[in-house]
Design a protein around this motif. Structure first.
Motif, short mmCIF file in Angstrom:
data_model
loop_
_atom_site.label_atom_id
_atom_site.label_comp_id
_atom_site.label_asym_id
_atom_site.label_seq_id
_atom_site.Cartn_x
_atom_site.Cartn_y
_atom_site.Cartn_z
N SER A 161 8.12 18.52 3.14
CA SER A 161 9.10 17.64 3.78
C SER A 161 8.58 16.20 3.81
O SER A 161 7.39 15.95 3.63
N SER A 162 9.50 15.26 4.02
CA SER A 162 9.11 13.85 4.07
C SER A 162 8.11 13.63 5.19
O SER A 162 7.17 12.86 5.07
N TRP A 163 8.34 14.28 6.30
CA TRP A 163 7.46 14.14 7.46
C TRP A 163 6.04 14.58 7.11
O TRP A 163 5.07 13.91 7.43
N TRP A 164 5.95 15.73 6.39
CA TRP A 164 4.66 16.26 5.98
C TRP A 164 3.95 15.24 5.08
O TRP A 164 2.78 14.94 5.25
N ILE A 165 4.72 14.69 4.12
CA ILE A 165 4.13 13.72 3.20
C ILE A 165 3.69 12.47 3.95
O ILE A 165 2.59 11.95 3.72
N PHE A 200 -0.16 8.41 5.67
CA PHE A 200 -0.82 7.83 6.83
C PHE A 200 -2.34 7.75 6.69
O PHE A 200 -2.91 6.69 6.96
N PRO A 201 -3.02 8.84 6.25
CA PRO A 201 -4.47 8.72 6.10
C PRO A 201 -4.88 7.61 5.14
O PRO A 201 -5.93 7.00 5.30
N HIS A 202 -4.01 7.32 4.17
CA HIS A 202 -4.35 6.27 3.21
C HIS A 202 -4.22 4.87 3.78
O HIS A 202 -4.97 3.98 3.42
N ILE A 203 -3.21 4.67 4.62
CA ILE A 203 -3.04 3.30 5.12
C ILE A 203 -3.81 3.05 6.41
O ILE A 203 -3.93 1.91 6.84
N LEU A 204 -4.37 4.10 6.99
CA LEU A 204 -5.11 3.91 8.25
C LEU A 204 -6.25 2.90 8.12
O LEU A 204 -6.36 2.00 8.97
N PRO A 205 -7.10 2.98 7.08
CA PRO A 205 -8.16 1.97 6.96
C PRO A 205 -7.59 0.56 6.87
O PRO A 205 -8.11 -0.37 7.50
N GLN A 206 -6.51 0.40 6.10
CA GLN A 206 -5.88 -0.92 5.98
C GLN A 206 -5.44 -1.45 7.33
O GLN A 206 -5.62 -2.62 7.66
N ILE A 207 -4.84 -0.55 8.13
CA ILE A 207 -4.36 -0.96 9.44
C ILE A 207 -5.53 -1.39 10.31
O ILE A 207 -5.49 -2.43 10.96
N LEU A 208 -6.60 -0.59 10.28
CA LEU A 208 -7.76 -0.88 11.12
C LEU A 208 -8.39 -2.22 10.74
O LEU A 208 -8.66 -3.07 11.60
N ILE A 254 -15.65 -3.43 3.92
CA ILE A 254 -16.61 -2.98 2.90
C ILE A 254 -16.98 -1.51 3.13
O ILE A 254 -17.02 -0.71 2.20
N LEU A 255 -17.20 -1.16 4.41
CA LEU A 255 -17.59 0.22 4.71
C LEU A 255 -16.50 1.21 4.33
O LEU A 255 -16.77 2.32 3.91
N MET A 256 -15.26 0.80 4.51
CA MET A 256 -14.16 1.74 4.30
C MET A 256 -13.67 1.76 2.86
O MET A 256 -12.90 2.64 2.49
N GLU A 263 0.82 -1.20 0.00
CA GLU A 263 0.00 0.00 0.00
C GLU A 263 0.87 1.26 0.00
O GLU A 263 0.66 2.19 -0.79
N VAL A 264 1.86 1.28 0.90
CA VAL A 264 2.73 2.45 0.99
C VAL A 264 3.49 2.67 -0.30
O VAL A 264 3.61 3.79 -0.80
N MET A 265 4.00 1.56 -0.87
CA MET A 265 4.72 1.66 -2.14
C MET A 265 3.87 2.33 -3.20
O MET A 265 4.32 3.17 -3.96
N GLN A 266 2.61 1.91 -3.25
CA GLN A 266 1.70 2.40 -4.26
C GLN A 266 1.45 3.90 -4.09
O GLN A 266 1.50 4.67 -5.05
#
Lengths: 278, 319
Positions: free
Chosen positions: A178-182, A188-196, A269-271, A159-162
């Protein structure tokens, strides 16, 4: 597909199932917490009773109410599963992000680590770790946390790679963020659903493995009302025809695990933004 | 490249499991002495420690063990008082019969279920099959074992309750029929539990295949039902299913550990649990290594199958 349910779309159905599952789990946990230790005290007058209205799951050879023991055991299992799955998710997230962002060498090391954990049967690893910590709560939680992360780590890495190669991230970088900002604002918002979702789907495995290791005698101590303990104790009494000692606790465990599984699937499914309301 | 990776993994597993076991609070000397604790003085303890080489630094112990391992000596089991390799060999015979039976049955039944479900997609057969498989994924293996035990051994009385051979009978008097009788229930449990994965996977694969254009063409020519599946479906789904079965050796071993414990079946799994409970360090280490080799073997075969049997892979190589 399912003509009877065309009134609701897929997301609405998922939402209803999710709410029902959460309510069900809440009730189980509340029952487990509210029951006091009194009801599992020994009562030699009601020994070996088969299921009745007073004791829905029957009683054991010490006259303890199996219904109370089962629900206490379930709450305990959920607790162990929660900590174990949380630890596992944490490891998976850290390693997944490291292998996706820190270059080839890091990627290779992480994938080697994944292979390492996949090459020993899970149960054997769990026995080994439980042995290292001399059994008990700590050993089993650490064991579960250490054995369940590989598949989720792979998902997060992909996911992160993508996202890293996505255009909006490239542009954002060109614009001098900056990298931190990115990392915090884009990735992070993108992988949060995956993590959950990954966390929710780890849960059933964690609970099952906890019960298995406890059943083998390497997990929680025999004084705890754990499902594994109940089932392994029941083995001595099965040949005497006391089927309820094993049947109901196992069935409850099955329902709980299945509920968690469904919960995870439906949250996914919801996410999932690719499944729309049609 | 692959073999180097495997070698590094094996060495790492040896090292890590050795460290883990040595750090256990379970004292191997105490585990060895067992109930005679009171009769053994501190001097004797030291002698025992010296005999097993337990008073040396951990790294020295590791190298001693490692070099012995390379020479083919896995040490002596403390609880069985036999060389570890002998214990494993003896138990492996029992386990392999159990696992092989379950492996074949669960593979064949699961494959058939998957095929039927896909061919009858969205009917009640498909839906109940799917429901069953999902339920199975949430079922604790050992509970399934207990249920099988209650129904077939206690209520119906068809099979013995446990163990690998009848109790109280000399080893030389045990017949094959006896052994078979003791094998059926554990093998059945393991087969029931192992079905789900293959069935769901096969179902999905076959549904994909059935959606393809050559199937549409075949249907247009009037082929249907079993003939259609036999001519166009089978070849496409049998290799993934086989690969999956071989790659599932890890779960198979885990399932065997639990089933053997339920039925007191004298296999590798039961030995693993015994070794863990009673602190038999050499045996536990040996079993960890052995199960790893077992999983590696499965993965290797899965890999080879793809290369040897899949015509697409063959073509890709020659090009």
């Amino acid at each position: 597909m399912m003509p009877t349910l065309t009134l609701l779309n897929k997301k609405q159905r998922a939402l209803i199932v999710t709410i029902l599952a959460i309510v069900f789990l809440m009730i189980v946990i509340v029952i487990g917490v509210v029951l006091d230790k009194e009801s599992i005290s020994t009562n030699l007058k009601h020994r070996n009773a088969s299921p009745t209205f007073e004791h829905p799951f029957g009683t054991d050879w010490l006259g303890r109410d199996m219904f109370s023991r089962t629900f206490m055991g379930i709450s305990l299992s959920i607790g162990v599963g929660l900590i174990g799955a949380f630890g596992s998710t944490l490891i998976a997230t850290i390693l997944g992000v490291i292998s996706a962002t820190m270059g080839k060498t890091a990627d290779r090391i992480v994938s080697w680590l994944i292979d390492l954990f996949l090459s020993v049967p899970h149960l054997v690893t769990l026995i080994l770790i439980a042995f290292t910590f001399g059994g008990g709560f700590k050993g089993i939680v650490i064991g579960i946390a250490l054995t369940h992360w590989p598949s989720l780590a792979r998902i997060i890495r992909a996911e992160v790679m993508q996202i890293r190669s996505a255009e909006f991230v490239q542009i954002s970088r060109k614009m001098g963020k900056s990298s931190w900002w990115i990392a915090t604002k884009h990735i992070f918002p993108h992988i949060l659903p995956q993590i959950l979702v990954g966390f929710m789907l780890l849960f059933p495995h964690a609970i099952l493995h906890e019960a298995a290791v406890t059943f083998l005698g390497l997990g929680l101590s025999p004084h705890e009302p754990a499902i594994g303990i109940i089932l392994s104790e029941s083995m001595k009494y099965l040949s005497a025809g006391m089927w309820w000692l094993a049947f109901f606790p196992g069935l409850c465990l099955l329902f709980i695990v299945r509920t968690f599984d469904m919960l995870g699937e439906n949250i996914r499914i919801l996410m999932d933004i690719n499944i729309d309301h049609k | 490249m692959k073999s180097i990776r495997m070698a590094t993994l094996l060495v790492a597993i040896c090292f890590i499991s050795f460290l883990l076991i040595k750090n256990s609070p379970i004292d191997p000397i105490q585990a060895y002495i067992g109930a005679d604790m009171l009769n053994v003085g501190s001097e004797q303890r030291e002698k025992i420690a010296e005999y097993w080489g337990l008073n040396e630094p951990i790294m020295v112990q590791f190298f001693n063990w490692g070099s012995a391992l390379l020479a083919g000596d896995m040490g002596t089991s403390m609880i069985y008082r036999q060389p570890v390799s002998e214990v494993i060999g003896e138990r492996f015979v029992h386990s392999v019969v159990l696992m092989l039976t379950a492996w074949i049955f669960s593979g064949v039944i699961g494959f058939t279920m998957g095929v039927v479900a896909a061919m009858k997609r969205d009917t009640w057969i498909d839906r109940s099959m799917k429901w069953y498989c999902y339920m199975l994924a949430s079922t604790p293996t050992f509970w399934m074992g207990l249920l099988v035990l209650i129904v077939f051994a206690v209520w119906l009385g068809w099979f013995p309750i446990g163990l690998g051979v009848p109790a109280g009978v000399l080893a030389k008097d045990v017949t094959t029929v006896d052994q078979l009788k003791h094998l059926i229930l554990p093998a059945m449990t393991l087969s029931i539990v192992g079905v789900g994965n293959v069935a769901l996977h096969t179902r999905q694969k076959l549904i994909d295949v059935l959606g393809s254009e050559y199937i549409l063409f075949a249907r247009a020519r009037g082929e249907w039902g079993f003939i259609l599946f036999w001519r166009h479906g089978l070849r496409n789904i049998v290799i993934p299913a086989l690969t999956l079965q071989f790659a599932a050796f890890s779960e198979l071993f885990g399932g065997a550990v639990l089933t053997e414990q339920v039925f007191s079946y004298p296999g590798l799994g039961q030995a693993t649990v015994e070794a863990g409970l009673r602190g038999d360090v050499p045996l536990l280490l040996g079993l960890v290594l052995f199960s790893t080799m077992f999983v590696f073997g499965g993965n290797l075969i899965a890999d080879l199958i793809y290369r040897l049997l899949d015509p697409r892979m063959r073509e890709g190589r020659s090009r």
